[in-house]
Design an enzyme around this catalytic site. Structure first.
Site, PDB file in Angstrom:
ATOM      1  N   THR A   1       0.867  -1.180   0.000  1.00 46.59           N
ATOM      2  CA  THR A   1       0.000   0.000   0.000  1.00 46.59           C
ATOM      3  C   THR A   1       0.902   1.228   0.000  1.00 46.59           C
ATOM      4  O   THR A   1       2.066   1.144   0.397  1.00 46.59           O
ATOM      5  CB  THR A   1      -0.880   0.034   1.261  1.00 46.59           C
ATOM      6  OG1 THR A   1      -0.009   0.065   2.395  1.00 46.59           O
ATOM      7  CG2 THR A   1      -1.784  -1.170   1.352  1.00 46.59           C
TER       8      THR A   1
ATOM      9  N   LYS B   1     -14.512  17.067  11.286  1.00 46.27           N
ATOM     10  CA  LYS B   1     -15.419  16.987  12.432  1.00 46.27           C
ATOM     11  C   LYS B   1     -15.787  18.384  12.884  1.00 46.27           C
ATOM     12  O   LYS B   1     -14.991  19.074  13.479  1.00 46.27           O
ATOM     13  CB  LYS B   1     -14.767  16.191  13.559  1.00 46.27           C
ATOM     14  CG  LYS B   1     -14.514  14.765  13.119  1.00 46.27           C
ATOM     15  CD  LYS B   1     -13.797  13.937  14.150  1.00 46.27           C
ATOM     16  CE  LYS B   1     -13.394  12.616  13.543  1.00 46.27           C
ATOM     17  NZ  LYS B   1     -12.081  12.642  12.872  1.00 46.27           N
TER      18      LYS B   1
ATOM     19  N   TRP C   1     -20.138  15.237  11.128  1.00 44.00           N
ATOM     20  CA  TRP C   1     -19.100  14.995  10.134  1.00 44.00           C
ATOM     21  C   TRP C   1     -19.430  15.700   8.824  1.00 44.00           C
ATOM     22  O   TRP C   1     -20.571  15.658   8.363  1.00 44.00           O
ATOM     23  CB  TRP C   1     -18.981  13.495   9.846  1.00 44.00           C
ATOM     24  CG  TRP C   1     -18.325  12.731  10.950  1.00 44.00           C
ATOM     25  CD1 TRP C   1     -17.958  13.229  12.168  1.00 44.00           C
ATOM     26  CD2 TRP C   1     -17.963  11.350  10.938  1.00 44.00           C
ATOM     27  NE1 TRP C   1     -17.392  12.230  12.924  1.00 44.00           N
ATOM     28  CE2 TRP C   1     -17.385  11.068  12.196  1.00 44.00           C
ATOM     29  CE3 TRP C   1     -18.063  10.330   9.998  1.00 44.00           C
ATOM     30  CZ2 TRP C   1     -16.912   9.806  12.530  1.00 44.00           C
ATOM     31  CZ3 TRP C   1     -17.597   9.069  10.327  1.00 44.00           C
ATOM     32  CH2 TRP C   1     -17.018   8.813  11.590  1.00 44.00           C
TER      33      TRP C   1
END
Ligand code: ADP
Length: 544
Positions: free
Chosen positions: A185, A441, A446
């Site tokens: 990754t 936030k 959110w």
């Protein structure tokens, strides 16, 4: 009672044997460093792959040893995929866009024995070779005529390595759960982590990929994977395209070149092209500037990052190309969802259909999806509730290479936590609202940075947009919009803010807009939010 069916192992060499028998004349076209247009048939590809497999067996490798590639998309790289994996070694694809230190880290972590490299990456490998002493040798993917001078240990050209080899090879049979490929990754947080695919997971993923509601891949297709072979197996195309015998066009180092891509699409009669939004931006910009229309391309699968509605419209209305959005991850081989219409949706009003297409898509058979809240409770599929997206299935990693048991990536009941936050609607269409770490936030709620970015990018004067959360004394965080203006275009901060009127919730409007010349990207072409957050860590939002 057990069924009485053959337990034939699912090995990638079986794809090659099938394709060799059924589609020997199908073409593979590549741009390479030593040839702007290389063209040969499947039969020729497989003959050379068998020669390479014979050559590999003479390098003193043991089953399971990692052999790495550092290369663009072309025919030699494809031969490596099958020769390395098919003969029982593990093909470790390295992303050349990583920092040299990261490349050295993953070569050492993977314990690569040999490295196959494009000539253009030889200087890079020379620079790090003192830090990768366990590598036994290097194969430069070219012939002796264009072989660069190099200090790399046991360096040999690809063509000279395979030239004297026999063209027959007995592909070994082994357990289908044996590892076939390794991909790290990008490591946007911490060190890169290795995902180790098995023959079985690779074959099942390829089967799933060809289905009509996924990539819809058939023998009649010509496929242009602009997704790199060095990143998540080019979304499985080397396996799924060969499984059905599709023609393949490999763009080599021309992946970001809109003009070159346009000509490949038109000249080779490409029907399906796959890539991340950034590459299509380059293609659409070129077509727009040059006043050209795509005549051959029928559909494009776009994933890796959210696809803005403006891109879906432009493909559809200017070029007659259908966009299928997909979502997945390195850890998922990568296919998880595909956005194709369900029965009855074809007659939906066009604007509604476009809006639906901006979602990541429906979970494909073989990849289960669920969203959960902070307590791990499953959330409803109502298109409103959002939570951590978790997946389970036969081509999803059960752990990371050499981190077994310590990565904390899976739940106790065996689901993989993707790190994405998503909603799933009544029809099963999943939409990514953010990566867990990018979500803003604000006052206990959110805000989706992706949705603000997608709205911003639809403005004609915006070339690229990124939204990050910046500390705010009252709301904890508020969104800051960072923009690169399109060439020759101008827009003010006030005009930009007014653009959001009626498009997103008022409390989601960015608190401020900054215009920049450059936005940092990760090695896989995604916006590097970590870097942006650092850059704007002390940014003071206007008060009032
Ligand atoms: P990395 O960028 O770390 O190398 P991957 O290439 O595996 O990782 O990227 C996977 C991530 O890309 C997903 O977890 C998700 O955040 C993002 N992504 C992929 N497809 C989409 C999509 N269609 N919409 C939004 N985000 C996407």
């Amino acid at each position: 009672m057990r069924g009485l069916m053959m337990d034939t192992p699912l090995l990638i060499s079986s794809i090659l044997r099938h394709a060799d028998l059924h589609f020997p004349d199908r073409e593979i076209v590549s741009v390479t460093a030593d040839n702007p247009q290389h063209r040969y048939t499947y039969a020729e590809c497989f003959r050379r792959t068998r020669q390479l497999a014979n050559a590999l067996d003479k390098l003193g490798l043991s089953q399971g040893d990692r052999v790495a590639t550092l290369a663009w998309n072309d025919y030699r790289h494809l031969e490596c995929y099958y020769a390395i994996g098919g003969s029982g070694y593990v093909c470790h694809t390295i992303n050349p866009r990583l920092f040299p230190e990261q490349i050295a880290f993953i070569i050492n972590h993977a314990e690569d024995k040999w490295i196959f490299t494009d000539p253009m990456f030889v200087p890079l490998l020379e620079k790090i070779s003192e830090h990768t002493p366990q590598v036994e040798g290097y194969v430069v993917m070219t012939d002796d005529k264009t072989m660069p001078e190099t200090s790399l240990k046991n360096a040999v050209s690809y063509e000279s390595l395979i030239s004297g080899e026999r063209s027959d090879y007995m592909w070994p049979e082994f357990d289908e759960n044996v590892a076939v490929a390794l991909c790290y990754t990008s490591g946007t947080t911490g060190d890169p982590k290795g995902v180790l695919y098995s023959h079985r997971s690779t074959i099942l993923h390829a089967y799933a990929g060809v289905a009509p509601d996924v990539l819809n891949l058939s023998n009649r297709d010509c496929v242009l994977p602009v997704v790199p072979l060095f990143h998540v197996n080019a979304w499985g195309i080397p396996y799924s395209a060969l499984m059905v015998g599709a023609k393949i066009v490999f763009p080599g180092p021309k992946m970001g070149d809109g003009e070159a891509l346009f000509h490949m699409l038109e000249d080779e009669d490409v029907t399906l092209a796959l890539g991340v939004p950034t590459v299509w931006l380059a293609l659409l910009q070129y077509a727009d500037k040059a006043g050209k229309r795509m005549h051959k391309l029928q559909r494009t699968v776009i994933g890796g990052a959210a696809v803005p509605e403006s891109m879906i419209r432009e493909f559809g209305e200017k070029h007659g190309v259908v966009v299928c959005q997909g979502w997945g991850m390195t850890e998922m081989s990568p296919l998880g969802t595909a956005n194709t219409p369900k029965a009855g949706m074809e007659s939906m009003p066009r604007d509604e259909l476009y809006a639906l297409q901006t979602k990541a898509g429906r979970g494909i058979f073989g990849c289960e999806l669920r969203i959960v809240d902070d307590e791990g409770q499953e959330l409803p599929w109502d298109g409103v509730a959002y939570g951590a997206l978790q997946v389970r299935g036969a081509w999803i990693c059960s752990d990371y290479f050499k981190l077994e048991g310590s990565a904390e990536s899976h739940t106790d009941d065996g689901w993989f936590d993707t790190g994405d936050v998503a909603t799933i609607d009544e029809n099963g269409y999943m939409a990514i609202t953010d990566r867990t770490k990018d979500v803003i936030k604000s006052g206990g709620e959110w805000i989706s940075s992706i949705e603000i970015e997608n709205t911003a990018i639809a403005h004609p004067a915006v070339q690229e947009a990124a939204v990050i959360g910046v500390a705010h004394p009252k709301w904890t965080e508020r969104p800051l919009l960072i923009i690169i203006k399109a060439e020759g275009q101008d827009v003010s901060k006030e005009e930009m803010l007014a653009w959001f009127d009626g498009k997103i919730a008022k409390w989601w409007y960015p608190d401020d807009v900054v215009f920049v010349d450059e936005i940092p990207h990760t090695a896989t072409g995604k916006i590097k939010k970590v870097e942006l957050r650092k850059q704007f860590a002390n940014y003071e939002l206007p008060t009032g």
